[in-house]
Write an enzyme that holds these catalytic residues in place. Structure first.
Site, mmCIF file in Angstrom:
data_model
loop_
_atom_site.group_PDB
_atom_site.id
_atom_site.type_symbol
_atom_site.label_atom_id
_atom_site.label_comp_id
_atom_site.label_asym_id
_atom_site.label_seq_id
_atom_site.Cartn_x
_atom_site.Cartn_y
_atom_site.Cartn_z
ATOM 1 N N GLU A 6 -66.787 1.251 25.717
ATOM 2 C CA GLU A 6 -67.598 0.427 24.834
ATOM 3 C C GLU A 6 -67.786 -0.870 25.589
ATOM 4 O O GLU A 6 -66.829 -1.567 25.894
ATOM 5 C CB GLU A 6 -66.865 0.232 23.498
ATOM 6 C CG GLU A 6 -67.753 -0.286 22.385
ATOM 7 C CD GLU A 6 -68.066 -1.760 22.531
ATOM 8 O OE1 GLU A 6 -69.259 -2.089 22.635
ATOM 9 O OE2 GLU A 6 -67.145 -2.566 22.546
ATOM 10 N N CYS A 39 -72.666 -0.267 21.126
ATOM 11 C CA CYS A 39 -72.753 -1.429 22.010
ATOM 12 C C CYS A 39 -74.194 -1.832 22.302
ATOM 13 O O CYS A 39 -74.446 -2.969 22.660
ATOM 14 C CB CYS A 39 -71.989 -1.187 23.303
ATOM 15 S SG CYS A 39 -72.526 0.251 24.233
#
Length: 180
Positions: A6, A39
């Site tokens: 992430e 993200c």
């Protein structure tokens, strides 16, 4: 080993003043897919100051219209579920409180919803009147929290969109490809 990372994100979507369908562009920015846990989601909505009040009204209506149509994992009409953990829920809710303390206007949501069942549910949340230097505008929240930021002109929009440590993606809504 294969890994999935992430990478942190605080990406922006610009809606330019001549965007032909401002209402659709603004409403489609509601941060509900994956409960904002991506993200590359566009969690900052940049709107020209000349259309900002219109955008706020659209957002308020869109979030109200979404209502309780979220949270049931096996209902294909429900596109938002819980955040990943109790710790993450507490983190997201702390950002909601921070946004209020920083002076942003809470247009919608902002509460935990334990009545939704097993999981860590947070209402789809939207802030308006967000200043670019507020933490809710600069730090990744990783939850269903959209922030609306007004801009003055194209150069200001570009500055706001790119002046972020965590910008991974972006979007531009315009009437023409050349301007976008």
């Amino acid at each position: 080993k294969r890994v999935f990372t992430e990478l942190r994100g605080k990406s922006g979507k610009m809606v330019l003043d001549e965007a032909p369908n401002c209402a659709m562009e603004v409403a489609s920015t509601m941060l509900v897919f994956h409960a904002g846990q991506g993200c590359a989601v566009q969690s900052r909505l940049l709107v020209p100051r000349s259309r900002y009040e219109e955008a706020k009204a659209i957002l308020k209506h869109s979030y109200a219209s979404f209502g309780d149509n979220w949270g049931v994992f096996d209902d294909p009409k429900h596109i938002m579920g819980p955040v990943i953990s109790k710790r993450q829920m507490e983190r997201v809710l702390s950002y909601v409180e921070l946004g209020k303390q920083e002076g942003a206007t809470l247009l919608a949501g902002g509460h935990a919803r334990p009545d939704k069942g097993g999981g860590y549910f947070i209402e789809p949340t939207c802030f308006a009147d967000v200043a670019h230097d507020m933490r809710i505008a600069q730090e990744e929240i990783f939850g269903p929290v959209l922030v609306g930021i007004p801009f003055e002109d194209d150069e200001d929009a570009i500055r706001l969109a790119t002046e972020s440590d965590y910008g991974l993606s972006g979007g531009v809504a315009s009437a023409g490809f050349d301007r976008a």
